[in-house]
Design a protein around this motif. Structure first.
Motif, PDB file in Angstrom:
ATOM      1  N   THR A 213      -1.889 166.054 -37.203  1.00 43.47           N
ATOM      2  CA  THR A 213      -1.380 166.296 -35.842  1.00 43.47           C
ATOM      3  C   THR A 213      -2.400 167.051 -34.996  1.00 43.47           C
ATOM      4  O   THR A 213      -2.112 167.395 -33.852  1.00 43.47           O
ATOM      5  N   TRP A 214      -3.580 167.307 -35.550  1.00 45.32           N
ATOM      6  CA  TRP A 214      -4.548 168.188 -34.899  1.00 45.32           C
ATOM      7  C   TRP A 214      -5.751 167.451 -34.320  1.00 45.32           C
ATOM      8  O   TRP A 214      -6.601 168.074 -33.696  1.00 45.32           O
ATOM      9  N   SER A 215      -5.824 166.140 -34.496  1.00 46.83           N
ATOM     10  CA  SER A 215      -7.021 165.405 -34.080  1.00 46.83           C
ATOM     11  C   SER A 215      -6.825 164.591 -32.814  1.00 46.83           C
ATOM     12  O   SER A 215      -7.686 163.776 -32.474  1.00 46.83           O
ATOM     13  N   TRP A 216      -5.727 164.787 -32.096  1.00 50.04           N
ATOM     14  CA  TRP A 216      -5.384 163.840 -31.034  1.00 50.04           C
ATOM     15  C   TRP A 216      -5.454 164.436 -29.633  1.00 50.04           C
ATOM     16  O   TRP A 216      -4.923 163.855 -28.690  1.00 50.04           O
ATOM     17  N   SER A 217      -6.069 165.597 -29.488  1.00 46.17           N
ATOM     18  CA  SER A 217      -6.275 166.200 -28.164  1.00 46.17           C
ATOM     19  C   SER A 217      -4.957 166.404 -27.423  1.00 46.17           C
ATOM     20  O   SER A 217      -4.886 166.245 -26.199  1.00 46.17           O
ATOM     21  N   ARG A 218      -3.930 166.779 -28.172  1.00 41.37           N
ATOM     22  CA  ARG A 218      -2.630 166.987 -27.535  1.00 41.37           C
ATOM     23  C   ARG A 218      -2.007 168.288 -28.038  1.00 41.37           C
ATOM     24  O   ARG A 218      -2.331 168.769 -29.121  1.00 41.37           O
ATOM     25  N   THR A 219      -1.115 168.811 -27.250  1.00 40.16           N
ATOM     26  CA  THR A 219      -0.378 170.010 -27.622  1.00 40.16           C
ATOM     27  C   THR A 219       1.101 169.744 -27.354  1.00 40.16           C
ATOM     28  O   THR A 219       1.477 168.740 -26.768  1.00 40.16           O
ATOM     29  N   GLY A 220       1.935 170.681 -27.775  1.00 43.28           N
ATOM     30  CA  GLY A 220       3.363 170.539 -27.548  1.00 43.28           C
ATOM     31  C   GLY A 220       4.091 170.144 -28.807  1.00 43.28           C
ATOM     32  O   GLY A 220       3.562 170.210 -29.923  1.00 43.28           O
ATOM     33  N   GLU A 221       5.337 169.685 -28.658  1.00 44.08           N
ATOM     34  CA  GLU A 221       6.185 169.357 -29.794  1.00 44.08           C
ATOM     35  C   GLU A 221       5.535 168.283 -30.664  1.00 44.08           C
ATOM     36  O   GLU A 221       5.119 167.235 -30.187  1.00 44.08           O
ATOM     37  N   GLY A 222       5.436 168.577 -31.947  1.00 44.83           N
ATOM     38  CA  GLY A 222       4.886 167.613 -32.882  1.00 44.83           C
ATOM     39  C   GLY A 222       3.382 167.688 -33.050  1.00 44.83           C
ATOM     40  O   GLY A 222       2.817 166.975 -33.877  1.00 44.83           O
ATOM     41  N   TYR A 223       2.706 168.542 -32.290  1.00 43.76           N
ATOM     42  CA  TYR A 223       1.241 168.672 -32.399  1.00 43.76           C
ATOM     43  C   TYR A 223       0.927 170.123 -32.749  1.00 43.76           C
ATOM     44  O   TYR A 223       1.042 171.019 -31.921  1.00 43.76           O
ATOM     45  N   TRP A 224       0.535 170.328 -34.024  1.00 46.43           N
ATOM     46  CA  TRP A 224       0.314 171.678 -34.500  1.00 46.43           C
ATOM     47  C   TRP A 224      -1.146 171.872 -34.885  1.00 46.43           C
ATOM     48  O   TRP A 224      -1.865 170.902 -35.168  1.00 46.43           O
ATOM     49  N   PRO A 225      -1.609 173.126 -34.912  1.00 45.57           N
ATOM     50  CA  PRO A 225      -2.986 173.377 -35.378  1.00 45.57           C
ATOM     51  C   PRO A 225      -3.137 172.976 -36.834  1.00 45.57           C
ATOM     52  O   PRO A 225      -2.159 172.801 -37.572  1.00 45.57           O
ATOM     53  N   LYS A 226      -4.370 172.838 -37.254  1.00 50.09           N
ATOM     54  CA  LYS A 226      -4.663 172.338 -38.593  1.00 50.09           C
ATOM     55  C   LYS A 226      -4.103 173.277 -39.652  1.00 50.09           C
ATOM     56  O   LYS A 226      -4.424 174.459 -39.690  1.00 50.09           O
ATOM     57  N   PRO A 227      -3.244 172.764 -40.540  1.00 51.99           N
ATOM     58  CA  PRO A 227      -2.683 173.588 -41.613  1.00 51.99           C
ATOM     59  C   PRO A 227      -3.651 173.668 -42.793  1.00 51.99           C
ATOM     60  O   PRO A 227      -4.796 173.218 -42.697  1.00 51.99           O
ATOM     61  N   GLN A 228      -3.171 174.173 -43.903  1.00 50.32           N
ATOM     62  CA  GLN A 228      -4.076 174.378 -45.042  1.00 50.32           C
ATOM     63  C   GLN A 228      -3.307 174.316 -46.362  1.00 50.32           C
ATOM     64  O   GLN A 228      -2.195 174.833 -46.473  1.00 50.32           O
ATOM     65  N   ILE A 229      -3.946 173.669 -47.335  1.00 48.49           N
ATOM     66  CA  ILE A 229      -3.466 173.672 -48.716  1.00 48.49           C
ATOM     67  C   ILE A 229      -4.572 174.266 -49.583  1.00 48.49           C
ATOM     68  O   ILE A 229      -5.744 173.899 -49.422  1.00 48.49           O
ATOM     69  N   LYS A 230      -4.212 175.171 -50.468  1.00 54.36           N
ATOM     70  CA  LYS A 230      -5.221 175.786 -51.327  1.00 54.36           C
ATOM     71  C   LYS A 230      -4.589 176.138 -52.668  1.00 54.36           C
ATOM     72  O   LYS A 230      -3.373 176.028 -52.863  1.00 54.36           O
TER      73      LYS A 230
END
Length: 893
Positions: A213-230
């Motif tokens: 959801t972080w690569s599409w140059s959009r913000t708002g509902e459904g568009y979140w910053p890059k999460p992380q798994i570790k």
């Protein structure tokens, strides 16, 4: 499912979820089986959906609107996903998703080429189970494409089973089970059984990843910053998301090991692989494929962090032996003390038992095989929900590296309002991984008995302002939201209203909500499809694809006008349903009496028009059948094709009980005035008054004499009546094809009991002979209503020529029996839907597995089309139960 005062455990969970006390449905099998080659992912300038995002790109290219996976799950907003990846050390690619042919590759259109089965499920997914059959030999991707492209439209499809890859039992049965300890604590059990007589190696990669959801140059509902798994510890991952919160994935090590081999990459496009340009990220979507198969160690992140992670198991499975892997996905604060201790198996056992209890009120007099059919039908229906995200405005505007495009005008009219971001029941998560409004209406009939609240909410959803067009149209499907699906939404609402509670306890608020919005949709239909105001309708192909002489969704030759018997029948059916709904609401609120009068009079006008307009309307007295007519100026030509088009007017039948009419004084007064002052329209209404205990009025398009003439065709085994139900085209057109010439062009319709030989609508659908469950179901229901009026006074020969006389309730029951027989094994275990594939009858590892096909061969009953269209073919559950316990399938009256 229980209707008793005592609620079983699953019914309690459903109640808790409906009250929003517990979010039991937060996680489910909401992943698509195919996200590639969908309209949403198509950013091509020419709308070449199938070519722009092919299967070969799917492993390397991040999706924009959704995700797909192999027998996986995700949360209800599609943020965090879990699914399997497999490798048999022979395939050229990692098996992360189901393979199939595109519309241009198959000789009958798009088609999945895999063997997988939905085996069990509860509606909250407290327990669900599925099976994937994975060959040990190299998967024949190229051979499937080449052979299907070689075959003509006259030949059958070349399936995975036809390749012989399963013939020596060298394959794995991969069972995936999910059980919920709580709404956010999901136990996962993967059991791999080696069917071969030799040991076999298998890589299993249970994979967890975030939707990009972080690569599409959009913000708002459904568009979140890059999460992380570790990595959290040697056997556990930690996954952080700003919206979903923190989750953990625990994986049990193999025996003798203390840690799990975790792999990490990112769910981002491999631009170098797909487009030949440098990557912006070192770690990309196909990193696990490159690491496991290409042995590129640099493909995975050595820092053990990413947006996509997997536990990598390399297993040697003994000959005819099995191994089980255990995982657990849970939210922060719900960590079990011992993820894989005795409690793990106890929870699984308990959930399986509760699932059996939930389905325990199936009729006692059905066989174990019939019980399996019903449970698998329900499972397929429940597994066929999907997180569906599509904002037409955003799609048209383009995103980042995905440019804006005119898309040839596709769906532009829906850009101002249509915003879909919901869990939706779809026809088939591979073949049709998008909603179709008329399919969904049929899905909700069996769903009403499994999950009443979900059935009602789905029907309401499609009437909400972010789905329904401001002009009142309902969205058809993503390939063209403005296409006209048959108007069955009102019927589904009315049936769900009655099926979800006994009389006197029904949800009138639901009925009132949907009724108000359906008024808008009905007005749209009248204004768009009856532009001349003569109550003869022309609604396009109406979901019946290639049934007609012409492509009815296109302009006709020489500017002629087509008057459609099915479109007119559908509108009368719509009117009658709205009348029944209005009368029900008027029983407690007199304000609805006026609108009931409106629908009564409109029904009469349509019934009169289809029977008398221009002399005989769309009725052909010579043949005793309803036909489409082609009009040019004053000339009218009947298109003498005996098909479902001419049977659909039978559906428009409603029964009005005289005591109910008399209680509604306003409606009763207006009806009497109408019958006395509009005799030219009231010829089609009948009144049965011989028995004062059963005073009823019948609203129907055909008179009794016309009904009997049509039934002669319906119940003739040389016409519509197949051993397995009602054919979509009369069998007589095999020997007598219909031909029609316009402007030197010849249009031809002939009986095709199986796959279509026409390229119309991609060639993956055929209404020129096969048996389709939805319209069979509606015809059976209509016959029950006719019986409710005529009783034993109307008897017909069934089958025609047999000498066996039946009333119409018995005819309905006989048609139900024939449909049921598609799934009933004979003495050798063969079911008609199997076709020539005997392993479903003879092989213990294939027996008891059922596929609920899109439609069925009109002569043999062989399953055809989409193999997992359990949506509307799940109607078998209603037919089977109704047939066994002798109740009307249309519910209580």
């Amino acid at each position: 499912m229980s209707e008793n005062n005592f609620l079983d455990a699953e019914s309690q969970r459903l109640a808790e979820d409906a009250r929003r006390d517990e979010n039991w449905k937060r996680w489910g099998p909401y992943l698509a089986e195919r996200q590639w080659a969908t309209v949403r992912e198509d950013y091509s300038p020419d709308g070449s959906t199938w070519d722009y995002f092919p299967h070969d790109h799917a492993r390397s290219r991040a999706y924009r609107w959704g995700e797909d996976g192999l027998l996986g799950i995700c949360d209800r907003q599609g943020r965090l996903c879990f699914a399997l990846a497999l490798w048999n050390e022979r395939d050229r690619i990692l098996k992360e998703r189901l393979f199939g042919l595109t519309n241009t590759q198959g000789n009958h259109g798009e088609d999945v080429k895999e063997c997988y089965f939905y085996l069990d499920s509860t509606p909250t997914y407290s327990y669900c189970k599925a099976l994937y059959k994975y060959p040990q030999a190299e998967f024949p991707y190229a051979r499937l494409v080449e052979e299907n492209q070689r075959r003509t439209a006259e030949e059958g499809e070349y399936e995975l089973l036809d390749t012989g890859i399963f013939d020596d039992n060298c394959y794995f049965d991969v069972f995936v089970e999910y059980a919920k300890a709580s709404p956010n604590d999901i136990l996962i059990r993967i059991t791999i059984e080696n069917r071969s007589s030799n040991p076999a190696l298998l890589h299993v990669l249970p994979t967890v990843w975030y939707k990009n959801t972080w690569s599409w140059s959009r913000t708002g509902e459904g568009y979140w910053p890059k999460p992380q798994i570790k990595v959290d510890n040697p056997t556990q991952l930690i996954a952080d998301h700003v919206s979903l919160g923190r989750f953990y994935l625990a994986a049990e090590p193999l025996p003798g090991q203390e840690s799990v081999n975790f792999l990490f990459t990112d769910n981002e496009t491999n631009f170098e692989q797909v487009f030949g340009v440098p990557n912006t990220n070192l770690y990309v979507k196909d990193g696990f494929h490159n690491y496991v198969i290409e042995q590129k160690t640099e493909a995975i992140n050595p820092d053990n962090v990413g947006t996509k992670a997997a536990a990598h198991y390399r297993l040697e499975i003994p000959a005819q032996g099995s191994l089980t892997l255990k995982l657990r996905l849970f939210a922060e604060g719900e960590a079990p003390q011992q993820p894989f201790g005795q409690d793990f198996e106890r929870i699984f056992s308990k959930r399986i038992q509760e699932t059996e209890e939930f389905y325990a009120d199936l009729p006692n007099n059905i066989s174990p095989e019939e019980r399996r059919i019903l449970i698998q039908a329900c499972a397929g229906l429940l597994w066929s929900k999907q997180f569906y995200h599509y904002s037409v405005a955003d799609w048209l505007a383009g995103d980042g590296n995905y440019p804006t495009s005119d898309r040839h005008g596709l769906n532009h009219d829906w850009a101002q309002h249509l915003y879909n971001r919901d869990i939706i029941s779809v026809p088939d998560k591979w073949e049709y991984p998008w909603y179709a409004t008329w399919d969904l209406a049929f899905h909700m009939i069996p769903m009403a008995k499994i999950d009443p609240d979900y059935a009602k909410q789905q029907l309401i959803l499609f009437l909400r302002e972010w789905y329904m067009h401001p002009n009142g149209a309902l969205p058809a499907y993503e390939l063209g939201f403005s296409d006209t699906n048959p108007p069955v939404h009102a019927w589904a609402c009315w049936r769900v209203y009655k099926l979800t509670a006994p009389k006197g306890k029904r949800d009138r608020l639901f009925l009132a909500r949907v009724f108000q919005k359906l008024l808008l949709n009905f007005t749209w239909w009248v204004n768009r499809q009856d532009a001349e105001g003569k109550n003869i309708f022309a609604g396009g192909f109406l979901g019946l694809d290639n049934i007609g002489v012409f492509d009815r969704s296109q302009s006709l030759p020489s500017g002629q006008q087509l008057e459609q018997a099915d479109a007119t029948g559908w509108m009368a059916f719509y009117c009658g349903t709205m009348l029944s709904m209005a009368l029900e609401l008027a029983s407690e609120d007199p304000a609805y009496e006026d609108i009931a009068s409106k629908f009564f009079e409109h029904f009469m006008a349509i019934s009169s028009a289809i029977n008398t307009f221009g002399g005989t309307g769309l009725w052909d007295e010579q043949d005793g059948f309803y036909y489409d007519r082609l009009r040019c100026e004053k000339k009218s030509v009947p298109l003498r094709v005996r098909s479902l088009v001419g049977l659909l007017p039978l559906l428009a039948v409603e029964i009005l009980e005289q005591p109910m009419i008399e209680r509604l004084r306003g409606f009763s007064k207006r009806m009497r005035w109408f019958l006395e002052n509009r005799p030219e329209l009231s010829k089609q209404i009948s009144c049965l008054c011989e028995d004062p205990q059963h005073k009823r009025r019948l609203l129907a398009i055909p008179t009794r004499e016309r009904l009997e003439r049509i039934l002669d065709y319906l119940l003739d085994e040389n016409e519509f009546l197949s051993p397995y139900g009602i054919r979509s085209l009369s069998k007589i057109h095999r020997e007598q094809p219909y031909s029609f010439k316009v402007d030197e062009a010849e249009y031809r319709v002939e009986y095709q009991p199986a796959e279509s030989n026409s390229g119309l609508f991609g060639g993956n659908s055929n209404w020129r002979g096969p048996i389709w469950f939805p319209l069979n179901y509606l015809l059976i229901e209509a016959l029950e209503r006719y019986y409710h009026f005529y009783g034993d006074t109307l008897q017909v020969e069934c089958p025609r020529g047999s000498g066996c006389m039946m009333n119409l309730a018995q005819v309905a029951k006989e048609l139900s029996r024939r449909l049921n027989s598609l799934f009933c094994p004979d003495e050798s275990g063969v079911c008609p839907w199997h076709g020539d594939e005997v392993r479903f009858a003879t092989d213990p590892h294939w027996q008891h597995l059922n596929l609920f096909h899109e439609y069925f061969d009109g002569d043999t009953g062989r399953g055809l089309g989409a193999s997992h269209q359990t949506g509307w073919t799940a109607l078998i559950a209603r037919l089977n139960i109704g047939n066994r316990i002798n109740i009307p399938i249309s519910g209580s009256r």
